[in-house]
Every structure is written in structure tokens, then in C-alpha cells.
Design a protein around this motif. Sequence first.
Motif, PDB file in Angstrom:
ATOM      1  N   ILE A 207       0.846  -1.198   0.000  1.00  0.00           N
ATOM      2  CA  ILE A 207       0.000   0.000   0.000  1.00  0.00           C
ATOM      3  C   ILE A 207       0.880   1.247   0.000  1.00  0.00           C
ATOM      4  O   ILE A 207       1.785   1.386   0.828  1.00  0.00           O
ATOM      5  CB  ILE A 207      -0.935   0.025   1.223  1.00  0.00           C
ATOM      6  CG1 ILE A 207      -1.786  -1.254   1.263  1.00  0.00           C
ATOM      7  CG2 ILE A 207      -1.813   1.269   1.201  1.00  0.00           C
ATOM      8  CD1 ILE A 207      -2.699  -1.443   0.063  1.00  0.00           C
ATOM      9  N   GLY A 208       0.590   2.167  -0.943  1.00  0.00           N
ATOM     10  CA  GLY A 208       1.389   3.373  -1.093  1.00  0.00           C
ATOM     11  C   GLY A 208       0.553   4.629  -1.166  1.00  0.00           C
ATOM     12  O   GLY A 208      -0.564   4.701  -0.617  1.00  0.00           O
ATOM     13  N   GLY A 209       1.065   5.608  -1.880  1.00  0.00           N
ATOM     14  CA  GLY A 209       0.475   6.937  -1.901  1.00  0.00           C
ATOM     15  C   GLY A 209      -0.939   7.028  -2.408  1.00  0.00           C
ATOM     16  O   GLY A 209      -1.666   7.971  -2.059  1.00  0.00           O
ATOM     17  N   VAL A 210      -1.370   6.082  -3.237  1.00  0.00           N
ATOM     18  CA  VAL A 210      -2.743   6.119  -3.766  1.00  0.00           C
ATOM     19  C   VAL A 210      -3.763   6.133  -2.640  1.00  0.00           C
ATOM     20  O   VAL A 210      -4.846   6.697  -2.778  1.00  0.00           O
ATOM     21  CB  VAL A 210      -2.979   4.922  -4.719  1.00  0.00           C
ATOM     22  CG1 VAL A 210      -4.441   4.837  -5.143  1.00  0.00           C
ATOM     23  CG2 VAL A 210      -2.088   5.037  -5.953  1.00  0.00           C
ATOM     24  N   LEU A 211      -3.421   5.537  -1.505  1.00  0.00           N
ATOM     25  CA  LEU A 211      -4.329   5.524  -0.360  1.00  0.00           C
ATOM     26  C   LEU A 211      -4.735   6.924   0.059  1.00  0.00           C
ATOM     27  O   LEU A 211      -5.838   7.132   0.568  1.00  0.00           O
ATOM     28  CB  LEU A 211      -3.655   4.804   0.816  1.00  0.00           C
ATOM     29  CG  LEU A 211      -4.442   4.747   2.128  1.00  0.00           C
ATOM     30  CD1 LEU A 211      -5.699   3.901   1.980  1.00  0.00           C
ATOM     31  CD2 LEU A 211      -3.562   4.204   3.251  1.00  0.00           C
ATOM     32  N   THR A 212      -3.875   7.905  -0.159  1.00  0.00           N
ATOM     33  CA  THR A 212      -4.121   9.265   0.315  1.00  0.00           C
ATOM     34  C   THR A 212      -4.914  10.112  -0.683  1.00  0.00           C
ATOM     35  O   THR A 212      -5.274  11.249  -0.362  1.00  0.00           O
ATOM     36  CB  THR A 212      -2.791   9.990   0.603  1.00  0.00           C
ATOM     37  OG1 THR A 212      -2.100  10.223  -0.634  1.00  0.00           O
ATOM     38  CG2 THR A 212      -1.905   9.167   1.527  1.00  0.00           C
ATOM     39  N   TYR A 213      -5.186   9.576  -1.878  1.00  0.00           N
ATOM     40  CA  TYR A 213      -5.851  10.375  -2.907  1.00  0.00           C
ATOM     41  C   TYR A 213      -7.344  10.524  -2.600  1.00  0.00           C
ATOM     42  O   TYR A 213      -7.989   9.589  -2.103  1.00  0.00           O
ATOM     43  CB  TYR A 213      -5.668   9.753  -4.287  1.00  0.00           C
ATOM     44  CG  TYR A 213      -4.226   9.667  -4.753  1.00  0.00           C
ATOM     45  CD1 TYR A 213      -3.200  10.282  -4.031  1.00  0.00           C
ATOM     46  CD2 TYR A 213      -3.884   8.963  -5.890  1.00  0.00           C
ATOM     47  CE1 TYR A 213      -1.883  10.206  -4.452  1.00  0.00           C
ATOM     48  CE2 TYR A 213      -2.568   8.884  -6.326  1.00  0.00           C
ATOM     49  CZ  TYR A 213      -1.570   9.502  -5.595  1.00  0.00           C
ATOM     50  OH  TYR A 213      -0.264   9.417  -6.018  1.00  0.00           O
ATOM     51  N   LYS A 214      -7.865  11.677  -2.927  1.00  0.00           N
ATOM     52  CA  LYS A 214      -9.240  12.026  -2.555  1.00  0.00           C
ATOM     53  C   LYS A 214     -10.258  11.026  -3.087  1.00  0.00           C
ATOM     54  O   LYS A 214     -11.209  10.667  -2.392  1.00  0.00           O
ATOM     55  CB  LYS A 214      -9.560  13.432  -3.068  1.00  0.00           C
ATOM     56  CG  LYS A 214     -10.927  13.947  -2.641  1.00  0.00           C
ATOM     57  CD  LYS A 214     -11.139  15.380  -3.092  1.00  0.00           C
ATOM     58  CE  LYS A 214     -12.497  15.907  -2.646  1.00  0.00           C
ATOM     59  NZ  LYS A 214     -12.706  17.317  -3.090  1.00  0.00           N
ATOM     60  N   LYS A 215     -10.074  10.561  -4.317  1.00  0.00           N
ATOM     61  CA  LYS A 215     -11.052   9.660  -4.936  1.00  0.00           C
ATOM     62  C   LYS A 215     -10.687   8.185  -4.779  1.00  0.00           C
ATOM     63  O   LYS A 215     -11.340   7.311  -5.366  1.00  0.00           O
ATOM     64  CB  LYS A 215     -11.210  10.000  -6.420  1.00  0.00           C
ATOM     65  CG  LYS A 215     -11.810  11.376  -6.663  1.00  0.00           C
ATOM     66  CD  LYS A 215     -12.022  11.642  -8.144  1.00  0.00           C
ATOM     67  CE  LYS A 215     -12.646  13.006  -8.372  1.00  0.00           C
ATOM     68  NZ  LYS A 215     -12.861  13.273  -9.820  1.00  0.00           N
ATOM     69  N   SER A 216      -9.673   7.901  -3.999  1.00  0.00           N
ATOM     70  CA  SER A 216      -9.247   6.515  -3.817  1.00  0.00           C
ATOM     71  C   SER A 216     -10.318   5.706  -3.086  1.00  0.00           C
ATOM     72  O   SER A 216     -10.913   6.163  -2.104  1.00  0.00           O
ATOM     73  CB  SER A 216      -7.946   6.458  -3.021  1.00  0.00           C
ATOM     74  OG  SER A 216      -7.600   5.114  -2.741  1.00  0.00           O
TER      75      SER A 216
ATOM     76  N   PRO B  35       2.357  10.661  -2.258  1.00  0.00           N
ATOM     77  CA  PRO B  35       1.131  10.851  -1.483  1.00  0.00           C
ATOM     78  C   PRO B  35       0.760  12.327  -1.414  1.00  0.00           C
ATOM     79  O   PRO B  35       1.586  13.215  -1.646  1.00  0.00           O
ATOM     80  CB  PRO B  35       1.525  10.328  -0.102  1.00  0.00           C
ATOM     81  CG  PRO B  35       2.991  10.604  -0.012  1.00  0.00           C
ATOM     82  CD  PRO B  35       3.523  10.375  -1.403  1.00  0.00           C
ATOM     83  N   VAL B  36      -0.487  12.580  -1.103  1.00  0.00           N
ATOM     84  CA  VAL B  36      -0.911  13.934  -0.742  1.00  0.00           C
ATOM     85  C   VAL B  36      -0.132  14.319   0.516  1.00  0.00           C
ATOM     86  O   VAL B  36       0.003  13.500   1.426  1.00  0.00           O
ATOM     87  CB  VAL B  36      -2.435  13.946  -0.483  1.00  0.00           C
ATOM     88  CG1 VAL B  36      -2.893  15.309   0.038  1.00  0.00           C
ATOM     89  CG2 VAL B  36      -3.192  13.572  -1.763  1.00  0.00           C
ATOM     90  N   PRO B  37       0.447  15.505   0.604  1.00  0.00           N
ATOM     91  CA  PRO B  37       0.250  16.704  -0.220  1.00  0.00           C
ATOM     92  C   PRO B  37       1.302  16.909  -1.318  1.00  0.00           C
ATOM     93  O   PRO B  37       1.470  18.037  -1.774  1.00  0.00           O
ATOM     94  CB  PRO B  37       0.358  17.825   0.827  1.00  0.00           C
ATOM     95  CG  PRO B  37       1.419  17.311   1.757  1.00  0.00           C
ATOM     96  CD  PRO B  37       1.205  15.814   1.832  1.00  0.00           C
ATOM     97  N   PHE B  38       1.980  15.845  -1.736  1.00  0.00           N
ATOM     98  CA  PHE B  38       3.037  15.968  -2.744  1.00  0.00           C
ATOM     99  C   PHE B  38       2.629  15.362  -4.080  1.00  0.00           C
ATOM    100  O   PHE B  38       3.473  15.149  -4.941  1.00  0.00           O
ATOM    101  CB  PHE B  38       4.309  15.263  -2.246  1.00  0.00           C
ATOM    102  CG  PHE B  38       4.800  15.769  -0.924  1.00  0.00           C
ATOM    103  CD1 PHE B  38       5.531  16.940  -0.836  1.00  0.00           C
ATOM    104  CD2 PHE B  38       4.514  15.073   0.245  1.00  0.00           C
ATOM    105  CE1 PHE B  38       5.993  17.404   0.380  1.00  0.00           C
ATOM    106  CE2 PHE B  38       4.964  15.534   1.470  1.00  0.00           C
ATOM    107  CZ  PHE B  38       5.701  16.705   1.543  1.00  0.00           C
ATOM    108  N   ARG B  39       1.368  15.068  -4.268  1.00  0.00           N
ATOM    109  CA  ARG B  39       0.915  14.406  -5.482  1.00  0.00           C
ATOM    110  C   ARG B  39       1.343  15.200  -6.723  1.00  0.00           C
ATOM    111  O   ARG B  39       1.202  16.417  -6.772  1.00  0.00           O
ATOM    112  CB  ARG B  39      -0.604  14.237  -5.478  1.00  0.00           C
ATOM    113  CG  ARG B  39      -1.105  13.359  -6.616  1.00  0.00           C
ATOM    114  CD  ARG B  39      -2.584  13.084  -6.529  1.00  0.00           C
ATOM    115  NE  ARG B  39      -2.996  12.201  -7.611  1.00  0.00           N
ATOM    116  CZ  ARG B  39      -4.245  11.814  -7.835  1.00  0.00           C
ATOM    117  NH1 ARG B  39      -5.210  12.226  -7.023  1.00  0.00           N
ATOM    118  NH2 ARG B  39      -4.532  11.002  -8.847  1.00  0.00           N
ATOM    119  N   GLY B  40       1.875  14.475  -7.702  1.00  0.00           N
ATOM    120  CA  GLY B  40       2.344  15.110  -8.929  1.00  0.00           C
ATOM    121  C   GLY B  40       3.820  15.440  -8.910  1.00  0.00           C
ATOM    122  O   GLY B  40       4.389  15.777  -9.947  1.00  0.00           O
ATOM    123  N   LYS B  41       4.441  15.345  -7.730  1.00  0.00           N
ATOM    124  CA  LYS B  41       5.876  15.613  -7.607  1.00  0.00           C
ATOM    125  C   LYS B  41       6.633  14.292  -7.486  1.00  0.00           C
ATOM    126  O   LYS B  41       6.050  13.242  -7.241  1.00  0.00           O
ATOM    127  CB  LYS B  41       6.146  16.489  -6.385  1.00  0.00           C
ATOM    128  CG  LYS B  41       5.461  17.846  -6.454  1.00  0.00           C
ATOM    129  CD  LYS B  41       5.735  18.661  -5.196  1.00  0.00           C
ATOM    130  CE  LYS B  41       5.038  20.019  -5.275  1.00  0.00           C
ATOM    131  NZ  LYS B  41       5.272  20.830  -4.054  1.00  0.00           N
TER     132      LYS B  41
END
Length: 259
Positions: A178-187, A212-218
Motif C-alpha cells: 500500500i502506497g500513496g494512492v491511499l491518500t488520494y481524494k477519490k481513492s 502521497p498527498v500533499p506531494f501528489r504530482g511531484k
Amino acid sequence: MRYIDTHAHLYAEEFAEDADAVVERAKAGGVDKIFLPNIHADTVEPMLQLCCRYPGFLYPMIGLHPTDLTPDFRDVLDAMERRLQTVHPYVGIGEVGLDYYWSKAYYEEQKEAFCRQIEWAEHYGLPLMIHSRAAHTELVETMRTSAGHRLRGVFHCFTGTREEAEELLSFDGFMLGIGGVLTYKKSLLPEVLKSVPLSRIVLETDAPYLSPVPFRGKRNESARLRYVCEALASVYKVTSDEIADVTSANALAVFSRAK
């Protein structure tokens, strides 16, 4: 609180300028160990060189990623297996699996390569780091026909449904990464994981991907693992310390050579 990042590609070109700084930030951020799955023939040496600089902290795997198959993939696999036949530092076989998201040009070849690497895992007593994208049905079928009783490993970057989680966890000795996708708003993962025991979960970043959020896209890096840990703590209604402790124990139960 100490974490284990079970999946990061710190030898990738995205870290060419600052890999050492990335490692130091990970250590400062509470990461205790990082496991590095290989991708293809050209990444083996850079990965090993980086691991040699940080013994006891970085641990390599050996494997051929399903999207990196070339016409000579059998030769590549032969060369990789020769490395396994000697005294070696690898803690697992990976990153391996099936990926039909972009193309099915190597549909049967991917299965062949995956089956062969499953055989390595069983023969050499090493865990698998498994990649699956747009290939869940084929993956489960391949594992059911090829997998022996001694296998263990991680289904990397799990983002599936409750039913898919149940199918994957029917393979004893395997965890969900389990990684950063867990933190995404629509996950949908927070809801799915309510039916998954914490004893079957490990943490990962997949750095440089899936920040993960808050670094999504970086660019992602292992120091951000704590955000995944905190999100899991919210799902399981326990402390971040407990998530770190349990997932680290889970990781070492699978990757026993890293103890």
C-alpha cells in the motif's frame, strides 16, 4: 517510529543528481530499510552500486519488469538467473508480473517470463515482488497454475476491489503493498482495506512515482512514507506507531534475508 519501504527505485535516473540526499532524508524521516526492485538488465549494476553504499539500509532484488520485455528477453532472464546461481545480495525476485494496460503485444511472453521468475522464487527460496496492471484475472490464473507451496511475496501497489484483494490474499504468505494512492481524494482503498487484516499489509512508496498527498504530482521519495502510514492509521483506527511496527514485522516476515 521506524518504517520499511518495501518498494522504491532510488537507482532510477530521476535520482541521478541527489540519490545520497534522498537516502539521508529517508533515514531522518524514520525509514529503517528500503527494498529496491530491479526493472531491466541495465538497472542491475546502478542498483547494486547504490546498495553497496548503504549496506543494511538498501536491499536489492533481481527481476525483469513486464513492460520491459524485449525480443531477447529470454537471454536477459538467463543472465539474471546466473546472478542467482552465485553468492548474491538479492532479497527477492522483482519487479515481476503482468501488465496489459498499454499494450498486449507481449501477451504470452509476459506470462512466460512471469512463470519463469516464479520458478526462481521457489527454487532459490526468495519472495516475489509482483506488479499487476490491467491483468488481474491473468495474474491469478497464472499463479494458480504455476505457484508452489513455498512462495511468499508482495502484490505491489494494490489499488483493486475488495473481491480482488480477497483473491490475492488467498495466496498464503503474500501481502498487499500500500502506497500513496491511499491518500488520494477519490481513492477507494480506505473502504476496501476495511476488509483486509493489517497482518497482510506492507508499506511502500514506489518512488519516484505515486507521491502521497500533499506531494501528489511531484517526484516521490522514501521520506514520504510516513504520510501513507498516517493514512493507514486512520483506516485501521490505530496509532501510526502500531502501523509502523506491524507493517515492518510483516515486511521482514516476507523478506527474511533483510532481517
